[in-house]
Design a protein around this motif. Sequence first.
Motif, short mmCIF file in Angstrom:
data_model
loop_
_atom_site.label_atom_id
_atom_site.label_comp_id
_atom_site.label_asym_id
_atom_site.label_seq_id
_atom_site.Cartn_x
_atom_site.Cartn_y
_atom_site.Cartn_z
N ILE B 17 0.85 -1.20 0.00
CA ILE B 17 0.00 0.00 0.00
C ILE B 17 0.88 1.25 0.00
N GLY B 18 1.93 1.21 0.83
CA GLY B 18 2.85 2.35 0.93
C GLY B 18 3.45 2.70 -0.42
N TYR B 19 4.02 1.68 -1.07
CA TYR B 19 4.64 1.93 -2.37
C TYR B 19 3.59 2.38 -3.38
N GLY B 20 2.39 1.77 -3.31
CA GLY B 20 1.30 2.14 -4.22
C GLY B 20 0.99 3.62 -4.12
N LEU B 21 0.83 4.10 -2.86
CA LEU B 21 0.53 5.52 -2.65
C LEU B 21 1.65 6.41 -3.18
N MET B 22 2.89 5.92 -2.98
CA MET B 22 4.03 6.70 -3.43
C MET B 22 4.01 6.84 -4.97
N VAL B 23 3.71 5.72 -5.63
CA VAL B 23 3.66 5.73 -7.09
C VAL B 23 2.58 6.70 -7.58
N VAL B 24 1.41 6.67 -6.93
CA VAL B 24 0.33 7.58 -7.31
C VAL B 24 0.79 9.03 -7.15
N ALA B 25 1.46 9.32 -6.01
CA ALA B 25 1.92 10.69 -5.75
C ALA B 25 2.91 11.13 -6.81
N VAL B 26 3.85 10.24 -7.14
CA VAL B 26 4.87 10.59 -8.14
C VAL B 26 4.21 10.82 -9.50
N LEU B 27 3.25 9.94 -9.85
CA LEU B 27 2.56 10.08 -11.13
C LEU B 27 1.83 11.41 -11.23
N CYS B 28 1.21 11.81 -10.09
CA CYS B 28 0.47 13.09 -10.09
C CYS B 28 1.40 14.25 -10.39
N VAL B 29 2.64 14.15 -9.90
CA VAL B 29 3.58 15.26 -10.09
C VAL B 29 4.25 15.14 -11.46
N VAL B 30 4.75 13.93 -11.74
CA VAL B 30 5.56 13.74 -12.95
C VAL B 30 4.68 13.63 -14.19
N GLY B 31 3.49 13.04 -14.06
CA GLY B 31 2.62 12.78 -15.20
C GLY B 31 2.38 14.00 -16.08
N PRO B 32 1.82 15.08 -15.51
CA PRO B 32 1.54 16.25 -16.35
C PRO B 32 2.81 16.79 -17.01
N PHE B 33 3.91 16.77 -16.24
CA PHE B 33 5.14 17.30 -16.80
C PHE B 33 5.61 16.43 -17.98
N ALA B 34 5.49 15.11 -17.80
CA ALA B 34 5.89 14.18 -18.86
C ALA B 34 5.02 14.41 -20.10
N TRP B 35 3.74 14.67 -19.86
CA TRP B 35 2.81 14.89 -20.99
C TRP B 35 3.21 16.14 -21.77
N ILE B 36 3.56 17.22 -21.02
CA ILE B 36 3.99 18.47 -21.66
C ILE B 36 5.29 18.25 -22.42
N LEU B 37 6.20 17.51 -21.75
CA LEU B 37 7.51 17.23 -22.36
C LEU B 37 7.31 16.49 -23.68
N MET B 38 6.43 15.48 -23.68
CA MET B 38 6.17 14.72 -24.91
C MET B 38 5.55 15.63 -25.97
N SER B 39 4.60 16.43 -25.55
CA SER B 39 3.92 17.31 -26.50
C SER B 39 4.90 18.26 -27.17
N SER B 40 5.94 18.65 -26.41
CA SER B 40 6.86 19.64 -26.96
C SER B 40 7.66 19.05 -28.12
N PHE B 41 7.71 17.71 -28.20
CA PHE B 41 8.43 17.08 -29.30
C PHE B 41 7.50 16.59 -30.41
N LYS B 42 6.17 16.89 -30.29
CA LYS B 42 5.21 16.45 -31.30
C LYS B 42 4.86 17.58 -32.25
#
Lengths: 358, 282
Positions: B17-42
């Motif tokens: 559960i601990g690791y699961g929550l951590m992954v969710v938290a990281v995804l919330c932070v990194v996800g949007p940034f990764a999406w923007i980063l990908m978009s910048s190369f499209k």
Amino acid sequence: MATVDIEGVRKLFDQVTVLDGIDLAIADREFVVLVGESGCGKSTLLRVIAGLDHATAGEIRIGGRRVNELEPRDRDIAMVFQSYALYPHMTAAGNMGFNLELRQRGRDEIRAKVGAAAGVLNLDKLLARFPRQLSGGQRQRVAMGRAIVRQPQVFLFDEPLSNLDAKLRVQMRTEIRTLHQRLAATSIYVTHDQVEAMTMADRIVVLNAGRIEQVGTPLELYDQPATRFVAGFIGSPAMNLADGTVVRVADAMALHTDGGARWPLPAAAQPFVGARATLGVRPEALGFDEDGALEGRVTVIERLGPLSYVFVDTGGVRVCCQADRHDAHRPGDAVRLSPVPSMVHLFDHATGHRMSLD
Amino acid sequence: MSAGTSALPLVGRDRIIGYGLMVVAVLCVVGPFAWILMSSFKHQIAILTGAWSFTPTWSNYAEVLFGRRSDFVGNVRNSAVVASVSTVLVLVVGTLAAYSLHRFRWARWVTTGFLGWTLIFHMIPALTLVGPWYIAFRELGWYDTLGGLILTHVTMNLPMTVWLMMAFFSEIPPEIEEAARVDGCSPLEAFRYVALPLAVPGLIAAGILAFIFSWNEFSIALNLTARDTATVPVAIARFAQQYEVQHSQMAAAAVISTIPALLLMALGQRFIVRGLTLGSVK
């Protein structure tokens, strides 16, 4: 000439009187120790002399010059703090030479003076280190070095040894005293440790509740305490004290203690018959004596090596008695004690002042 | 936050559960940034069709930085000037104010009044102030100037800087400055040679936080600047026009705009963590 004269100094913090009329004259090259319990005002007095706090009333003169209105830097003093207060961002050499740098002395002169002080304090190999890389004792030395380099008129020490372990404290005690003999500068030293005071001072100033209780050489204070407070404060183990009433028994004088014991007093106590008083006898003035007037039971024996201290319960008052190292008493033994009459002190119960038995 | 702090080890289900929550938290932070980063190369078309597979291209970056229609480099220059100058000013004013409040014996009402005011000021939304500033700056001729924007950023950052620097100054034992005064320092010299060098970690922390705030600040800059003085956040917003949203260039500009903040955070993270937790653990 670096005399320090303190006249009628008072210090109030928010209506609380911390120093209450201090008068003290310190001679040139004298090593004076201010001693007392915590909160007695000794550190405040030192800070007032340093200029870190201002006196509410009274005058302070250093070398005959009134310094009340002067900044600390203009008083020609150096101070060693309890916490050493080294500059963490400067090396040992930087700390020691900081004052000279502020005075814009040449690099060679600074290096020479710092080097000389480091030599005196055995710091030669540590000059490039930062305070965090030094042990407590070494930091202490750097703080001392910082004071020496300045060649001030007066050294002020605010409990400089209280952060060191017992062994180092004894060692540094001797070193500071040696240094004082070498530099021959006026020194004012604050401590709560009466052993430090006794071993280091030319003269001791005992402070209590913002007032001076007594000023004198270590032996004067030890042999002739002016008040009950000084009697109890100076000396380790402390002087044995017992409250009671001065009475005449047959032809002899005695103190009838509140616990029912009877302590013999010298004949000179005659004028005080009927008075409430506190009797004081030092451990070395109290001996085992089969014919002694004082009865008691041994509770604890402390063996220090060269000698032993035997603690005896006498009518509710526990007294300490100095005995030789091979003393054969055991806890529970019934003993009789008798004080050396010429070494008995008597203090007025109400005022605490010494009652003359001369 | 000492290195010796021991955490309870998680075991079994708790661990999952601990690791699961951590992954969710990281995804919330990194996800949007990764999406923007990908978009910048499209290419714009790949973004609009929502295609997952695409051929990366530098064209968006090239267009943003070197395109004839783009003045993004000018915007970066504006942002750099505003953020740097306002940071330096806020550090000078804030540090002196913090030292004065901390060290000198001000009457209680002065200290409490000042700190209380900064706290209230810090809680007021910036937009509340933008209206009055707009009117005042129009009158004074400061509208559409970098100087005016710098002034507002100094004002916004001052409370945090004063509080942060006070926390750092209060960590310096008073005896060290007293030793300096006995050693020959005037109060100003004690500040200059002893207190200030010891507060350098605080200056770094407060400086980075002020710089990043100023670099990212959008609402004030949007209202008080025009085309020539627009800062990076305003410029990014302008990629969304009434009839066309240039998603790909917007993403590239957004990625570029994160670089200073990322660099500063990487370099100064330990100072910032220390600054924000100062005094919390003795």
